[in-house]
Design a protein around this motif. Structure first.
Motif, PDB file in Angstrom:
ATOM      1  N   THR A   6      29.156  33.291  44.409  1.00  0.00           N
ATOM      2  CA  THR A   6      30.411  33.879  44.906  1.00  0.00           C
ATOM      3  C   THR A   6      30.219  34.372  46.336  1.00  0.00           C
ATOM      4  O   THR A   6      29.254  35.083  46.632  1.00  0.00           O
ATOM      5  CB  THR A   6      30.850  35.046  44.005  1.00  0.00           C
ATOM      6  OG1 THR A   6      30.988  34.578  42.655  1.00  0.00           O
ATOM      7  CG2 THR A   6      32.191  35.605  44.469  1.00  0.00           C
TER       8      THR A   6
ATOM      9  N   VAL B 174      37.851  34.989  49.047  1.00  0.00           N
ATOM     10  CA  VAL B 174      36.795  34.827  48.041  1.00  0.00           C
ATOM     11  C   VAL B 174      36.577  33.340  47.796  1.00  0.00           C
ATOM     12  O   VAL B 174      37.538  32.581  47.656  1.00  0.00           O
ATOM     13  CB  VAL B 174      37.166  35.527  46.721  1.00  0.00           C
ATOM     14  CG1 VAL B 174      36.021  35.428  45.724  1.00  0.00           C
ATOM     15  CG2 VAL B 174      37.519  36.991  46.965  1.00  0.00           C
TER      16      VAL B 174
ATOM     17  N   CYS C  19      34.710  39.395  40.177  1.00  0.00           N
ATOM     18  CA  CYS C  19      33.995  38.807  41.317  1.00  0.00           C
ATOM     19  C   CYS C  19      32.950  39.770  41.864  1.00  0.00           C
ATOM     20  O   CYS C  19      31.845  39.371  42.215  1.00  0.00           O
ATOM     21  CB  CYS C  19      34.969  38.444  42.442  1.00  0.00           C
ATOM     22  SG  CYS C  19      36.083  37.103  42.047  1.00  0.00           S
ATOM     23  N   THR C  20      33.325  41.052  41.957  1.00  0.00           N
ATOM     24  CA  THR C  20      32.408  42.079  42.465  1.00  0.00           C
ATOM     25  C   THR C  20      32.398  43.260  41.508  1.00  0.00           C
ATOM     26  O   THR C  20      33.342  43.463  40.739  1.00  0.00           O
ATOM     27  CB  THR C  20      32.824  42.566  43.865  1.00  0.00           C
ATOM     28  OG1 THR C  20      34.077  43.279  43.765  1.00  0.00           O
ATOM     29  CG2 THR C  20      32.972  41.412  44.825  1.00  0.00           C
TER      30      THR C  20
ATOM     31  N   LEU D 188      39.857  32.693  40.859  1.00  0.00           N
ATOM     32  CA  LEU D 188      38.402  32.530  40.814  1.00  0.00           C
ATOM     33  C   LEU D 188      37.839  33.216  39.577  1.00  0.00           C
ATOM     34  O   LEU D 188      37.316  32.583  38.685  1.00  0.00           O
ATOM     35  CB  LEU D 188      37.782  33.086  42.100  1.00  0.00           C
ATOM     36  CG  LEU D 188      36.345  32.687  42.389  1.00  0.00           C
ATOM     37  CD1 LEU D 188      36.148  32.453  43.877  1.00  0.00           C
ATOM     38  CD2 LEU D 188      35.388  33.770  41.919  1.00  0.00           C
ATOM     39  N   SER D 189      37.944  34.531  39.524  1.00  0.00           N
ATOM     40  CA  SER D 189      37.562  35.306  38.343  1.00  0.00           C
ATOM     41  C   SER D 189      37.985  36.739  38.572  1.00  0.00           C
ATOM     42  O   SER D 189      37.902  37.238  39.693  1.00  0.00           O
ATOM     43  CB  SER D 189      36.048  35.239  38.105  1.00  0.00           C
ATOM     44  OG  SER D 189      35.671  36.181  37.113  1.00  0.00           O
TER      45      SER D 189
ATOM     46  N   ARG E 220      32.857  28.771  40.277  1.00  0.00           N
ATOM     47  CA  ARG E 220      33.820  29.659  39.614  1.00  0.00           C
ATOM     48  C   ARG E 220      35.156  29.474  40.312  1.00  0.00           C
ATOM     49  O   ARG E 220      35.462  30.131  41.303  1.00  0.00           O
ATOM     50  CB  ARG E 220      33.362  31.104  39.704  1.00  0.00           C
ATOM     51  CG  ARG E 220      31.989  31.359  39.129  1.00  0.00           C
ATOM     52  CD  ARG E 220      31.553  32.780  39.380  1.00  0.00           C
ATOM     53  NE  ARG E 220      32.309  33.727  38.554  1.00  0.00           N
ATOM     54  CZ  ARG E 220      32.370  35.026  38.796  1.00  0.00           C
ATOM     55  NH1 ARG E 220      31.761  35.530  39.856  1.00  0.00           N
ATOM     56  NH2 ARG E 220      33.049  35.820  37.999  1.00  0.00           N
TER      57      ARG E 220
ATOM     58  N   SER F 140      33.913  30.107  45.967  1.00  0.00           N
ATOM     59  CA  SER F 140      32.855  29.708  45.042  1.00  0.00           C
ATOM     60  C   SER F 140      32.947  28.205  44.815  1.00  0.00           C
ATOM     61  O   SER F 140      34.038  27.621  44.906  1.00  0.00           O
ATOM     62  CB  SER F 140      32.982  30.445  43.708  1.00  0.00           C
ATOM     63  OG  SER F 140      31.991  30.001  42.793  1.00  0.00           O
TER      64      SER F 140
ATOM     65  N   THR G 208      43.270  36.334  49.029  1.00  0.00           N
ATOM     66  CA  THR G 208      43.533  37.365  48.023  1.00  0.00           C
ATOM     67  C   THR G 208      44.819  38.139  48.287  1.00  0.00           C
ATOM     68  O   THR G 208      45.370  38.743  47.370  1.00  0.00           O
ATOM     69  CB  THR G 208      42.371  38.369  47.965  1.00  0.00           C
ATOM     70  OG1 THR G 208      42.284  39.056  49.223  1.00  0.00           O
ATOM     71  CG2 THR G 208      41.055  37.657  47.698  1.00  0.00           C
TER      72      THR G 208
ATOM     73  N   GLY H 106      38.456  41.284  41.436  1.00  0.00           N
ATOM     74  CA  GLY H 106      38.498  39.825  41.351  1.00  0.00           C
ATOM     75  C   GLY H 106      39.920  39.320  41.431  1.00  0.00           C
ATOM     76  O   GLY H 106      40.876  40.092  41.483  1.00  0.00           O
TER      77      GLY H 106
ATOM     78  N   VAL I  36      28.727  41.044  44.882  1.00  0.00           N
ATOM     79  CA  VAL I  36      29.166  39.901  44.070  1.00  0.00           C
ATOM     80  C   VAL I  36      28.312  39.810  42.811  1.00  0.00           C
ATOM     81  O   VAL I  36      27.135  40.206  42.792  1.00  0.00           O
ATOM     82  CB  VAL I  36      29.062  38.588  44.880  1.00  0.00           C
ATOM     83  CG1 VAL I  36      30.061  38.586  46.023  1.00  0.00           C
ATOM     84  CG2 VAL I  36      27.649  38.390  45.424  1.00  0.00           C
TER      85      VAL I  36
END
Length: 585
Positions: free
Chosen positions: A162, A184, A138-139, A134-135, A189, A186, A212, A130, A157
């Motif tokens: 997401t 990524v 994420c995955t 976002l977080s 999020r 959303s 990213t 992640g 995800v």
């Protein structure tokens, strides 16, 4: 839900409050009623003591309950060492249920082979991925060590909101089997970033995509794999080099006896450092590793310095501390040209020129040339560059380069040459300090101005009419600057980096017309005063060479596989331009 947490779980919070996993651990405990175990930074970085606090040998007393949930970086896990990971953390008697690794590249399957117990693994191990924007979750992917795999994917995800995309260097979305940057997105999020999103917060449900900076690849099954950071691709002597790929190659060459490899690029010195962590029971020498790499790596891939280390330093977030590694190398860097040469010959070529009494050895190697003892032209250029930085203008770099490449100049001769040059510089500085201030000031150039183009400037600047300077950079920006004041006149942003020199094709109808080539394979005609683009032409090949303006049109050399040299017409109208291919060679 995948972790199946209960109030009986004990979560060790190994991340500091400034690192995203801290928040995740905190809310996992709040939502499930699980207990949190918190320790000081000193204890976190003491693996031997920490391991037996997290998983005590005696668990008969309630206050000695062992940790069941651990979220950390791979570097933090490796800090414990192979024996503790295998015999304590992953041992069947350990209370650990779930181990989640994120923030760095997930260990390869062959690394896990050194850690997994001989009996069947009863722990659940996850690769989590992640980003802060976002977080950090994420995955997620749960590893099955009974399956045949080498590298773990990023996984699926965590929710239906997401979205993952892979784009090329131009921002175009890719599909199928591909490689590019992971994006990524959303709608729910997300973090609001004023410097990117503006000061007004968007309260709508529009999907927000974040870059990213991670290079990933997608296979035929749709699984996404981490390949490395975009910033890990450097340019060394004009050749692009991926540090992530190089690390994997070196680790493969050295085999299972090598625990970890990190390659770092020092931009100021233009040097490639390689840090190798060897298993404790292996007695590899630097000379042995150097010999292995010399035999299996291309010239551009060979490190300038190889350092054997017992362990990698970590920062407060539990990730590898690259700044600490580089600072240690810079502290050890010699500044005297004679010392630089001797250090290079000793560490890189494996030749000791001195006796214990610090006198030159009279052996056959000292009478051999730089090339004869294993030096290369690439290393000669690197060495001349470093010594030139140390000596300023006191050393004739061309003469030094010729001596390094000459089969008739011995190592002893080159060292003596540098010794005299070092003395010359010392004498120059001594004389300069004794001169009168007025006469001394006459030797200095006057600094007029400077400007930043944010990234490397490989393009040669062009002066236009003694009024303007026009130059492009790797930041995709091409700037026109007032040559007297350094003020920005115009700024043109192209889709990719610019190494091509600008060619002015001004005429009576268009007094501010110029052309420039770009890495995106296009030639651009533009107004260098206001940055307006008149037209662009795709030539199907990377353009680095300066275009040539002639009576027939504009001649351009490209890296196209079909035509390397083309000539196009430069007839332009502001709103309805005419562009035709005149000839191909």
């Amino acid at each position: 839900a995948q972790l199946k947490l209960t109030a009986e779980d004990l979560i060790y919070m190994c991340a500091p409050p400034t690192f995203d996993p801290f928040v995740v651990d905190f809310f996992l405990a709040l939502n499930t009623g699980a207990s949190l175990l918190i320790s000081s930074l000193d204890l976190r970085l003491n693996p031997n003591k920490l391991a037996y606090i997290l998983w005590p040998k005696s668990q008969s007393q309630s206050h000695k309950k062992g940790t069941t949930i651990l979220q950390c970086t791979p570097s933090f896990l490796k800090l414990f060492g192979d024996s503790i990971i295998k015999d304590v953390i992953l041992h069947e008697s350990s209370t650990l249920r779930c181990l989640m690794l994120g923030g760095e590249d997930f260990p390869l399957h062959r690394e896990w082979n050194n850690w997994l117990p001989t009996l069947s693994l009863r722990k659940r191990i996850f690769n989590i991925y992640g980003i802060t924007e976002l977080s950090c979750w994420c995955t997620i992917h749960e590893c099955n060590f009974n399956e045949n795999w080498d590298k773990a994917p990023l996984g699926r995800v965590l929710d239906n909101h997401t979205l993952l995309r892979i784009t090329d260097k131009y921002g175009m979305e890719l599909s199928g089997v591909c490689e590019g940057e992971l994006i990524v997105g959303s709608a729910i999020r997300r973090c609001h970033i004023p410097s990117i999103d503006g000061q007004v917060r968007d309260d709508g449900n529009k999907i927000c995509y974040r870059t990213t900076g991670d290079l990933v690849s997608c296979d035929e099954k749709g699984d996404i794999f981490f390949s490395g950071r975009i910033g890990s691709i450097v340019k060394r002597m004009g050749v692009r080099l991926s540090l992530e790929t190089l690390q994997k190659r070196i680790q493969f060459i050295l085999g299972d006896d090598c625990k970890n490899v990190k390659c770092l690029w020092q931009e100021e010195q233009q040097k490639l450092f390689c840090f190798v962590q060897i298993n404790m029971d292996i007695t590899y020498s630097r000379a042995h590793i150097r010999r292995c790499l010399m035999e299996n790596l291309s010239e551009v891939e060979r490190p300038d310095n190889i350092e054997l280390i017992s362990g990698f330093p970590l920062n407060s977030h539990g990730k590898l501390d690259f700044r600490c590694l580089l600072s240690k190398m810079c502290e050890k860097k010699p500044t005297d040209p004679e010392e630089i040469f001797t250090d290079f010959v000793t560490k890189t070529l494996g030749i000791d020129l001195f006796n214990t009494s610090n006198t030159m050895k009279k052996n056959s190697e000292s009478t051999m040339s730089f090339i004869a003892v294993g030096g290369t032209s690439f290393q000669a250029i690197t060495l001349v560059t470093e010594i030139g930085l140390s000596l300023d203008n006191a050393c004739d770099k061309n003469e030094l380069l010729q001596m390094l490449l000459s089969p008739h100049k011995s190592l002893a001769c080159i060292r003596n040459f540098l010794a005299t040059r070092s003395l010359s510089k010392y004498e120059f500085m001594t004389r300069a300090s004794c001169e009168e201030p007025k006469s001394h000031k006459k030797n200095f150039f006057k600094f007029l101005w400077r400007t930043s183009l944010n990234k490397c400037v490989d393009s040669t600047p062009i002066t236009i009419g003694n009024k303007w300077v026009c130059v492009g950079s790797h930041s995709h920006n091409l700037a026109t600057i007032d040559s007297e004041k350094g003020a920005l006149i115009a700024l043109l942003e192209l889709p990719d980096r610019i190494e091509c020199k600008v060619e002015v094709i001004t005429n009576a109808h268009y007094p501010y017309l110029a052309v420039v080539g770009c890495y995106n394979q296009h030639l651009y005609a533009f107004n260098f005063i206001n940055g307006f683009i008149y037209w662009s032409k795709n030539l199907d090949g990377l353009i680095k060479a300066k275009p040539l303006n002639c009576t027939s049109g504009i001649v351009i050399c490209t890296y196209s596989e079909e035509f390397n040299v083309v000539c196009i017409s430069s007839k332009v109208r502001i709103f309805n331009y005419h562009l035709s291919l005149v000839s191909c060679f």
